[in-house]
Design a protein around this motif. Structure first.
Motif, PDB file in Angstrom:
ATOM      1  N   VAL A 161      -4.662  89.113  34.848  1.00  0.00           N
ATOM      2  CA  VAL A 161      -5.459  89.669  35.938  1.00  0.00           C
ATOM      3  C   VAL A 161      -6.479  88.643  36.429  1.00  0.00           C
ATOM      4  CG1 VAL A 161      -7.098  91.467  36.598  1.00  0.00           C
ATOM      5  CG2 VAL A 161      -5.187  92.013  35.055  1.00  0.00           C
TER       6      VAL A 161
ATOM      7  N   VAL B 246      -5.433  91.267  42.887  1.00  0.00           N
ATOM      8  CA  VAL B 246      -6.814  91.713  42.654  1.00  0.00           C
ATOM      9  C   VAL B 246      -7.843  90.843  43.355  1.00  0.00           C
ATOM     10  CG1 VAL B 246      -6.101  92.633  40.413  1.00  0.00           C
ATOM     11  CG2 VAL B 246      -7.245  90.402  40.527  1.00  0.00           C
TER      12      VAL B 246
ATOM     13  N   MET C 193     -14.471  95.701  38.580  1.00  0.00           N
ATOM     14  CA  MET C 193     -13.318  96.128  39.365  1.00  0.00           C
ATOM     15  C   MET C 193     -13.786  97.085  40.450  1.00  0.00           C
ATOM     16  SD  MET C 193     -10.516  96.685  36.335  1.00  0.00           S
ATOM     17  CE  MET C 193     -11.360  98.113  35.662  1.00  0.00           C
TER      18      MET C 193
ATOM     19  N   LEU D 187     -10.705 100.221  43.507  1.00  0.00           N
ATOM     20  CA  LEU D 187      -9.561 100.419  42.626  1.00  0.00           C
ATOM     21  C   LEU D 187      -8.459 101.207  43.306  1.00  0.00           C
ATOM     22  CD1 LEU D 187     -11.516 100.988  39.336  1.00  0.00           C
ATOM     23  CD2 LEU D 187      -9.680  99.315  39.636  1.00  0.00           C
TER      24      LEU D 187
ATOM     25  N   ASP E 160      -3.561  99.884  39.933  1.00  0.00           N
ATOM     26  CA  ASP E 160      -4.358  99.172  38.930  1.00  0.00           C
ATOM     27  C   ASP E 160      -4.341  99.886  37.580  1.00  0.00           C
ATOM     28  OD1 ASP E 160      -6.747  98.538  41.521  1.00  0.00           O
ATOM     29  OD2 ASP E 160      -5.288  97.117  40.687  1.00  0.00           O
TER      30      ASP E 160
ATOM     31  N   TYR F 129      -5.923  97.476  29.789  1.00  0.00           N
ATOM     32  CA  TYR F 129      -6.490  96.151  30.034  1.00  0.00           C
ATOM     33  C   TYR F 129      -6.871  95.512  28.700  1.00  0.00           C
ATOM     34  CZ  TYR F 129      -6.585  96.897  35.049  1.00  0.00           C
ATOM     35  OH  TYR F 129      -6.199  97.096  36.355  1.00  0.00           O
TER      36      TYR F 129
END
Length: 121
Positions: free
Chosen positions: A47, A62, A81, A84, A88, A92
Protein backbone atom coordinates in the motif's frame (compact mmCIF):
# COMPACT_ATOMS: atom_id res chain seq x y z
CA UNK A 1 11.32 -7.67 18.02
CA UNK A 2 7.58 -7.30 17.54
CA UNK A 3 5.29 -5.02 15.56
CA UNK A 4 1.89 -4.14 16.98
CA UNK A 5 -0.66 -2.66 14.59
CA UNK A 6 -3.80 -0.85 15.66
CA UNK A 7 -6.42 1.58 14.44
CA UNK A 8 -8.50 -0.57 12.14
CA UNK A 9 -12.27 -0.64 12.26
CA UNK A 10 -15.52 -0.17 10.39
CA UNK A 11 -16.08 3.09 8.55
CA UNK A 12 -18.46 4.36 5.90
CA UNK A 13 -17.26 5.16 2.41
CA UNK A 14 -15.69 8.60 2.33
CA UNK A 15 -14.56 8.34 5.92
CA UNK A 16 -11.10 8.24 7.45
CA UNK A 17 -9.00 5.99 9.64
CA UNK A 18 -5.49 6.24 11.01
CA UNK A 19 -3.48 3.09 11.47
CA UNK A 20 -0.49 2.88 13.78
CA UNK A 21 2.21 0.26 14.09
CA UNK A 22 4.80 0.29 16.85
CA UNK A 23 7.94 -1.78 17.05
CA UNK A 24 9.10 -3.03 20.42
CA UNK A 25 12.13 -4.90 21.64
CA UNK A 26 15.21 -2.76 22.19
CA UNK A 27 15.14 -1.20 18.75
CA UNK A 28 18.21 0.72 17.62
CA UNK A 29 17.31 1.40 14.01
CA UNK A 30 14.72 0.49 11.41
CA UNK A 31 15.34 0.94 7.71
CA UNK A 32 12.13 0.85 5.70
CA UNK A 33 8.60 0.69 7.07
CA UNK A 34 5.64 -0.31 4.95
CA UNK A 35 1.95 -1.06 5.01
CA UNK A 36 0.52 -3.96 3.03
CA UNK A 37 -3.03 -5.17 2.74
CA UNK A 38 -4.73 -8.39 1.85
CA UNK A 39 -8.36 -8.64 0.83
CA UNK A 40 -10.23 -11.97 0.91
CA UNK A 41 -9.20 -14.14 -2.01
CA UNK A 42 -6.48 -11.75 -3.10
CA UNK A 43 -2.73 -11.59 -2.73
CA UNK A 44 -1.09 -9.31 -0.24
CA UNK A 45 -0.17 -6.01 -1.87
CA UNK A 46 2.02 -3.06 -0.98
CA UNK A 47 0.00 0.00 0.00
CA UNK A 48 2.69 2.46 1.03
CA UNK A 49 6.29 2.54 2.15
CA UNK A 50 8.65 5.00 3.82
CA UNK A 51 12.42 4.81 3.98
CA UNK A 52 14.69 5.76 6.85
CA UNK A 53 15.22 9.04 5.01
CA UNK A 54 11.45 9.58 4.84
CA UNK A 55 11.08 9.02 1.10
CA UNK A 56 7.65 7.61 0.40
CA UNK A 57 5.98 5.52 -2.25
CA UNK A 58 2.34 4.55 -2.75
CA UNK A 59 0.25 2.12 -4.70
CA UNK A 60 -1.54 3.90 -7.53
CA UNK A 61 -4.89 2.97 -6.01
CA UNK A 62 -4.24 5.00 -2.84
CA UNK A 63 -2.25 7.97 -4.14
CA UNK A 64 -3.76 11.23 -3.02
CA UNK A 65 -5.88 9.51 -0.35
CA UNK A 66 -3.40 7.79 1.96
CA UNK A 67 -0.38 9.26 3.72
CA UNK A 68 2.38 7.26 5.38
CA UNK A 69 4.59 8.78 8.04
CA UNK A 70 6.96 7.63 10.76
CA UNK A 71 8.13 8.74 14.18
CA UNK A 72 11.58 7.29 14.72
CA UNK A 73 11.69 8.31 18.37
CA UNK A 74 8.60 6.16 18.96
CA UNK A 75 9.54 3.43 16.46
CA UNK A 76 6.11 3.93 14.98
CA UNK A 77 4.72 4.13 11.46
CA UNK A 78 1.34 5.62 10.64
CA UNK A 79 -1.06 5.34 7.74
CA UNK A 80 -3.61 8.11 7.44
CA UNK A 81 -6.39 6.89 5.18
CA UNK A 82 -8.87 9.42 3.82
CA UNK A 83 -11.71 9.17 1.32
CA UNK A 84 -11.96 5.47 2.00
CA UNK A 85 -13.66 3.24 -0.53
CA UNK A 86 -15.25 -0.20 -0.16
CA UNK A 87 -12.37 -1.63 -2.21
CA UNK A 88 -9.99 -0.55 0.56
CA UNK A 89 -11.52 -3.25 2.76
CA UNK A 90 -8.75 -5.63 3.80
CA UNK A 91 -6.51 -6.73 6.61
CA UNK A 92 -3.67 -4.22 6.83
CA UNK A 93 -0.21 -5.38 7.85
CA UNK A 94 2.84 -3.36 8.76
CA UNK A 95 6.33 -4.46 7.87
CA UNK A 96 9.77 -3.33 8.95
CA UNK A 97 12.93 -4.17 7.06
CA UNK A 98 16.46 -4.41 8.42
CA UNK A 99 15.68 -3.90 12.08
CA UNK A 100 18.79 -3.46 14.21
CA UNK A 101 18.46 -3.99 17.94
CA UNK A 102 20.46 -2.45 20.71
CA UNK A 103 22.19 -5.78 21.13
CA UNK A 104 23.45 -5.73 17.57
CA UNK A 105 21.04 -8.31 16.19
CA UNK A 106 19.64 -7.59 12.74
CA UNK A 107 16.24 -8.79 11.55
CA UNK A 108 15.80 -8.65 7.81
CA UNK A 109 12.00 -8.42 7.87
CA UNK A 110 9.43 -8.25 10.65
CA UNK A 111 5.64 -8.36 10.20
CA UNK A 112 2.88 -7.09 12.42
CA UNK A 113 -0.24 -9.13 13.19
CA UNK A 114 -2.64 -7.23 10.95
CA UNK A 115 -5.59 -4.98 11.63
CA UNK A 116 -8.95 -5.23 9.87
CA UNK A 117 -10.27 -2.27 7.90
CA UNK A 118 -13.83 -2.52 6.63
CA UNK A 119 -15.39 0.20 4.49
CA UNK A 120 -19.13 0.03 3.99
CA UNK A 121 -20.85 1.51 0.95
Amino acid sequence: VQLQASGGGLVQAGGSLRLSCTASGSIFRINDLSWYRQAPGKQRELVAGITSGSSTNYADSVKGRFTISRDNAKNTVYLQMNSLKPEDTAVYYCNATRVTTGWGSVFSSVWGQGTQVTVSS
